[in-house]
Motif scaffolding. Structure first.
Motif, PDB file in Angstrom:
ATOM      1  N   GLN A   1       2.088  -0.780  -1.912  1.00  0.00           N
ATOM      2  CA  GLN A   1       0.678  -1.292  -2.014  1.00  0.00           C
ATOM      3  C   GLN A   1      -0.216  -0.985  -0.795  1.00  0.00           C
ATOM      4  O   GLN A   1      -1.473  -0.805  -0.727  1.00  0.00           O
ATOM      5  CB  GLN A   1       0.848  -2.736  -2.092  1.00  0.00           C
ATOM      6  CG  GLN A   1       1.371  -3.264  -3.425  1.00  0.00           C
ATOM      7  CD  GLN A   1       1.526  -4.872  -3.541  1.00  0.00           C
ATOM      8  OE1 GLN A   1       1.967  -5.272  -2.797  1.00  0.00           O
ATOM      9  NE2 GLN A   1       0.873  -5.185  -4.737  1.00  0.00           N
ATOM     10  N   THR A   2       0.477  -1.068   0.440  1.00  0.00           N
ATOM     11  CA  THR A   2      -0.250  -0.728   1.617  1.00  0.00           C
ATOM     12  C   THR A   2      -0.893   0.639   1.607  1.00  0.00           C
ATOM     13  O   THR A   2      -2.224   0.685   1.919  1.00  0.00           O
ATOM     14  CB  THR A   2       0.453  -1.064   2.823  1.00  0.00           C
ATOM     15  OG1 THR A   2       0.923  -2.276   2.931  1.00  0.00           O
ATOM     16  CG2 THR A   2      -0.456  -0.804   4.119  1.00  0.00           C
ATOM     17  N   LEU A   3      -0.011   1.467   1.422  1.00  0.00           N
ATOM     18  CA  LEU A   3      -0.547   2.974   1.353  1.00  0.00           C
ATOM     19  C   LEU A   3      -1.691   3.371   0.328  1.00  0.00           C
ATOM     20  O   LEU A   3      -2.563   3.948   0.535  1.00  0.00           O
ATOM     21  CB  LEU A   3       0.627   3.950   1.198  1.00  0.00           C
ATOM     22  CG  LEU A   3       1.919   3.643   2.509  1.00  0.00           C
ATOM     23  CD1 LEU A   3       2.835   4.780   1.985  1.00  0.00           C
ATOM     24  CD2 LEU A   3       1.134   4.373   3.713  1.00  0.00           C
ATOM     25  N   VAL A   4      -1.427   2.786  -0.791  1.00  0.00           N
ATOM     26  CA  VAL A   4      -2.290   2.893  -1.995  1.00  0.00           C
ATOM     27  C   VAL A   4      -3.676   2.150  -1.694  1.00  0.00           C
ATOM     28  O   VAL A   4      -4.777   3.200  -1.911  1.00  0.00           O
ATOM     29  CB  VAL A   4      -1.511   2.318  -3.241  1.00  0.00           C
ATOM     30  CG1 VAL A   4      -2.705   2.450  -4.373  1.00  0.00           C
ATOM     31  CG2 VAL A   4      -0.405   3.154  -3.846  1.00  0.00           C
ATOM     32  N   CYS A   5      -3.751   1.009  -1.296  1.00  0.00           N
ATOM     33  CA  CYS A   5      -4.989   0.472  -1.133  1.00  0.00           C
ATOM     34  C   CYS A   5      -5.981   1.054  -0.101  1.00  0.00           C
ATOM     35  O   CYS A   5      -6.785   0.918  -0.107  1.00  0.00           O
ATOM     36  CB  CYS A   5      -4.531  -1.106  -0.785  1.00  0.00           C
ATOM     37  SG  CYS A   5      -4.053  -2.055  -1.843  1.00  0.00           S
ATOM     38  N   ASN A   6      -5.002   1.737   0.947  1.00  0.00           N
ATOM     39  CA  ASN A   6      -5.718   2.409   2.152  1.00  0.00           C
ATOM     40  C   ASN A   6      -6.033   3.872   1.790  1.00  0.00           C
ATOM     41  O   ASN A   6      -6.398   4.714   2.632  1.00  0.00           O
ATOM     42  CB  ASN A   6      -4.898   2.192   3.324  1.00  0.00           C
ATOM     43  CG  ASN A   6      -5.094   0.558   3.933  1.00  0.00           C
ATOM     44  OD1 ASN A   6      -6.177   0.280   4.242  1.00  0.00           O
ATOM     45  ND2 ASN A   6      -4.295  -0.078   3.571  1.00  0.00           N
ATOM     46  N   ASN A   7      -5.490   4.393   0.593  1.00  0.00           N
ATOM     47  CA  ASN A   7      -5.799   5.917   0.103  1.00  0.00           C
ATOM     48  C   ASN A   7      -5.120   6.749   0.920  1.00  0.00           C
ATOM     49  O   ASN A   7      -5.578   7.826   1.414  1.00  0.00           O
ATOM     50  CB  ASN A   7      -7.314   6.220  -0.148  1.00  0.00           C
ATOM     51  CG  ASN A   7      -7.237   7.366  -0.965  1.00  0.00           C
ATOM     52  OD1 ASN A   7      -6.728   7.902  -1.493  1.00  0.00           O
ATOM     53  ND2 ASN A   7      -8.576   8.029  -0.481  1.00  0.00           N
ATOM     54  N   LEU A   8      -3.950   6.570   1.672  1.00  0.00           N
ATOM     55  CA  LEU A   8      -3.111   7.156   2.537  1.00  0.00           C
ATOM     56  C   LEU A   8      -1.996   8.112   1.756  1.00  0.00           C
ATOM     57  O   LEU A   8      -1.442   7.519   0.692  1.00  0.00           O
ATOM     58  CB  LEU A   8      -2.385   6.429   3.588  1.00  0.00           C
ATOM     59  CG  LEU A   8      -3.595   5.646   4.220  1.00  0.00           C
ATOM     60  CD1 LEU A   8      -2.687   4.773   5.355  1.00  0.00           C
ATOM     61  CD2 LEU A   8      -4.199   6.455   5.394  1.00  0.00           C
ATOM     62  N   ALA A   9      -1.783   9.084   2.243  1.00  0.00           N
ATOM     63  CA  ALA A   9      -0.780  10.013   1.744  1.00  0.00           C
ATOM     64  C   ALA A   9       0.733   9.601   2.044  1.00  0.00           C
ATOM     65  O   ALA A   9       0.781   8.913   3.169  1.00  0.00           O
ATOM     66  CB  ALA A   9      -0.932  11.552   2.225  1.00  0.00           C
ATOM     67  N   PHE A  10       1.394   9.618   1.024  1.00  0.00           N
ATOM     68  CA  PHE A  10       2.678   9.123   1.075  1.00  0.00           C
ATOM     69  C   PHE A  10       3.790   9.964   1.928  1.00  0.00           C
ATOM     70  O   PHE A  10       4.550   9.749   2.641  1.00  0.00           O
ATOM     71  CB  PHE A  10       3.542   9.049  -0.259  1.00  0.00           C
ATOM     72  CG  PHE A  10       3.041   7.374  -0.857  1.00  0.00           C
ATOM     73  CD1 PHE A  10       3.891   6.544  -1.072  1.00  0.00           C
ATOM     74  CD2 PHE A  10       1.467   7.220  -1.158  1.00  0.00           C
ATOM     75  CE1 PHE A  10       3.499   4.978  -1.739  1.00  0.00           C
ATOM     76  CE2 PHE A  10       1.087   6.155  -1.619  1.00  0.00           C
ATOM     77  CZ  PHE A  10       2.288   5.121  -1.962  1.00  0.00           C
TER      78      PHE A  10
ATOM     79  N   ASN B   1       6.555   7.470  -6.941  1.00  0.00           N
ATOM     80  CA  ASN B   1       5.713   7.600  -8.370  1.00  0.00           C
ATOM     81  C   ASN B   1       5.818   6.571  -9.359  1.00  0.00           C
ATOM     82  O   ASN B   1       4.890   6.170  -9.934  1.00  0.00           O
ATOM     83  CB  ASN B   1       5.785   9.018  -8.828  1.00  0.00           C
ATOM     84  CG  ASN B   1       5.312  10.130  -7.727  1.00  0.00           C
ATOM     85  OD1 ASN B   1       4.726   9.932  -6.972  1.00  0.00           O
ATOM     86  ND2 ASN B   1       6.059  11.375  -8.040  1.00  0.00           N
ATOM     87  N   ASP B   2       6.934   6.339  -9.491  1.00  0.00           N
ATOM     88  CA  ASP B   2       7.322   5.120 -10.656  1.00  0.00           C
ATOM     89  C   ASP B   2       6.617   3.910 -10.001  1.00  0.00           C
ATOM     90  O   ASP B   2       6.114   3.091 -11.021  1.00  0.00           O
ATOM     91  CB  ASP B   2       8.785   5.149 -10.672  1.00  0.00           C
ATOM     92  CG  ASP B   2       9.356   6.172 -11.511  1.00  0.00           C
ATOM     93  OD1 ASP B   2       8.703   7.059 -11.987  1.00  0.00           O
ATOM     94  OD2 ASP B   2      10.575   6.333 -11.366  1.00  0.00           O
ATOM     95  N   LEU B   3       6.944   3.616  -8.946  1.00  0.00           N
ATOM     96  CA  LEU B   3       6.123   2.195  -8.219  1.00  0.00           C
ATOM     97  C   LEU B   3       4.650   2.341  -8.387  1.00  0.00           C
ATOM     98  O   LEU B   3       4.229   1.136  -8.759  1.00  0.00           O
ATOM     99  CB  LEU B   3       6.624   1.956  -6.923  1.00  0.00           C
ATOM    100  CG  LEU B   3       8.224   1.399  -6.912  1.00  0.00           C
ATOM    101  CD1 LEU B   3       8.466   1.521  -5.497  1.00  0.00           C
ATOM    102  CD2 LEU B   3       8.384   0.357  -7.459  1.00  0.00           C
ATOM    103  N   ILE B   4       4.100   3.438  -8.199  1.00  0.00           N
ATOM    104  CA  ILE B   4       2.698   3.638  -8.134  1.00  0.00           C
ATOM    105  C   ILE B   4       2.158   3.347  -9.711  1.00  0.00           C
ATOM    106  O   ILE B   4       1.310   2.662  -9.894  1.00  0.00           O
ATOM    107  CB  ILE B   4       2.108   4.861  -7.451  1.00  0.00           C
ATOM    108  CG1 ILE B   4       2.513   5.054  -6.218  1.00  0.00           C
ATOM    109  CG2 ILE B   4       0.874   5.060  -7.749  1.00  0.00           C
ATOM    110  CD1 ILE B   4       2.387   6.461  -5.377  1.00  0.00           C
ATOM    111  N   MET B   5       3.012   3.878 -10.452  1.00  0.00           N
ATOM    112  CA  MET B   5       2.424   3.900 -12.111  1.00  0.00           C
ATOM    113  C   MET B   5       2.711   2.497 -12.346  1.00  0.00           C
ATOM    114  O   MET B   5       1.724   1.960 -13.019  1.00  0.00           O
ATOM    115  CB  MET B   5       3.165   4.977 -12.875  1.00  0.00           C
ATOM    116  CG  MET B   5       2.876   6.118 -12.576  1.00  0.00           C
ATOM    117  SD  MET B   5       1.277   6.811 -12.711  1.00  0.00           S
ATOM    118  CE  MET B   5       0.963   6.233 -14.520  1.00  0.00           C
TER     119      MET B   5
END
Length: 468
Positions: free
Chosen positions: A234-243, A295-299
């Motif tokens: 969630q932290t990486l996705v909300c800040n639009n950061l590469a995994f 990827n599964d968690l992001i989806m």
């Protein structure tokens, strides 16, 4: 000459049977285990846990078991006895904890002799005229046979019968076979461990109590690990950061932000510290840190957010659609869908715009884009008749008054008021202004066009800057 093909009636019966089996197994991942009530006493008349009744006609499940603290089963269990080919200790404990599931149909499937099972056999008539519920009798939809629950789970070599092995489908002589088996020594031998195991589970005093406690602790541990991994995602996705980085292994130098966040948590959190230690030692192969799990968690998170947005839109009912198309880096045309509505869940109420998704389109004509829009709204559960506004750019395929998207949507829903994009309209005004001046025209159509071409045909941004 005998025909090998089934008749129309047989095909319909087969299809109905398959649908019933599918409906029985639906939602098996969400099965819960509940507390059971057992009364010890004489084996022949001991009241075990009431069987769960599934009425497929009404689509209802009557659960006579008092539900207490629920545990979600990590593995889907098929409660059809016809599928219990190999019964291990885990499956036996799970089935006993759940109890026998009773199937009640208005019309059971018929065999080749036009005979079928009846719900009357679920009740046993004693010699003195009293009635006793055959809680141990279970029916299989997949095989159209009946089995004895206790005899299948606790069968012994000296007490093997058809009720425990292949099942019984001799409906004409079923009543006599049931009476004969219930008075046999094998049935009584199999009933005893079933009742004992239910009592032990009731008191949490099973022989493998230590093992079950260990399994519960392990389940709780993995839940806590997943909560922390999801928080990192969630932290990486909300800040639009590469995994990901050059590598994906914990402890490597260039393993990306996701692994770095996990390593940072391990410095302060004892749960993640133990998890990372096992991963580094190589003793833990299922660690939920791979790119596939990411990827599964992001989806999963994206679908959850989309569902909450759709819920807000449905509560507001009326909405507007905003579309725009652009090719991505791989030259694939994508349409972005944004929905504007009144968010009545906020206080005070305000108008919000929600990005829904990107949609790949093959046909960029007015008809193709409108068809794709109609399809996407249908998949989201939104009614196209509830659209009250539409906003696109000034392209001919979008604003065309005869074949554009806005015209086709107005033909379906006259209340969908069209508003052209203000930024694109301003762009067209500046375009006309620049054409009035020769110097401005040469600048925009000369130098900027060359720069645009250079950036398009050079994929690497660094190389494009060097050329410029």
């Amino acid at each position: 000459m005998k025909h090998n093909q089934l008749s129309g009636h047989q095909k319909r019966q087969k299809k109905l049977k398959a649908a019933e089996v599918e409906k029985l197994q639906m939602g098996s991942l969400d099965k819960f285990f509940g507390k059971k009530t057992t009364n010890s006493g004489d084996i022949g008349e001991t009241e075990t846990k009431e069987p769960e009744t599934q009425n497929l006609k009404d689509g209802l499940v009557e659960n006579n078991v008092e539900e207490t603290e629920k545990e979600i089963s990590d593995v889907s269990i098929n409660y059809d006895p016809g599928t219990w080919k190999k019964i291990d200790q885990w499956l036996r404990d799970s089935l006993v904890r759940k109890g026998p599931i009773r199937i009640i149909l208005e019309h059971f499937p018929k065999d080749s002799r036009n005979r079928h099972f009846s719900s009357v056999h679920y009740t046993r008539i004693l010699p003195n005229g009293d009635k006793q519920d055959r809680k141990w009798l279970v029916y299989s939809l997949s095989t159209n046979k009946v089995f004895y629950f206790c005899c299948m789970l606790f069968k012994h070599d000296v007490a093997k019968t058809n009720f425990a092995e292949d099942g019984i489908d001799d409906w004409h002589n079923l009543a006599a076979k049931l009476r004969s088996h219930e008075s046999s020594n094998g049935h009584l031998v199999n009933m005893s461990p079933w009742i004992k195991l239910e009592v032990w589970m009731e008191k949490n005093e099973t022989i493998d109590k230590i093992e079950q406690d260990r399994i519960k602790k392990e389940i709780e541990h993995w839940k806590k690990v997943l909560v922390r991994i999801i928080a990192v995602v969630q932290t990486l996705v909300c800040n639009n950061l590469a995994f990901r980085g050059d590598e994906e292994k914990i402890g490597k130098r260039k393993n990306g932000l996701f692994c770095k966040f996990i390593e940072m948590l391990a410095q302060f959190d004892p749960i993640m510290e133990e998890h990372v230690r096992l991963v580094k030692e190589g003793t833990l192969h299922t660690h939920y840190l791979s790119h596939k799990i990411q990827n599964d968690l992001i989806m999963a998170l994206a679908n959850e957010i989309k569902d909450s947005i759709i819920k807000k839109i449905l509560e507001a009912r009326y909405f507007s659609v905003i579309l725009d198309c652009t090719p991505d880096k791989s030259r694939v045309e994508q349409m972005s869908l944004v929905i504007r509505c009144v968010d009545i869940t906020l206080s005070p109420i305000k108008v919000e715009e929600f990005f829904i998704q990107f949609v790949i389109v093959d046909d960029t004509s007015g008809f193709g884009l409108f068809s794709k829009l109609e399809e996407v709204l249908g998949d989201l559960g939104l009614d196209i008749d509830d659209v009250r506004g539409q906003a696109y750019d000034n392209g001919a395929n979008m604003k065309g008054k005869h074949k554009g998207v806005q015209k086709r949507l107005l033909d379906v829903n006259p209340r969908a008021f069209y508003t052209p994009c203000g930024c694109h309209s301003l762009n067209l005004v500046l375009y006309d202004m620049a054409n009035c001046c020769s110097k401005g025209s040469n600048f925009f159509w000369g130098y900027t066009k060359i720069i645009h071409i250079v950036f398009i045909f050079n994929t690497a941004m660094g190389n494009s800057q060097e050329i410029c």
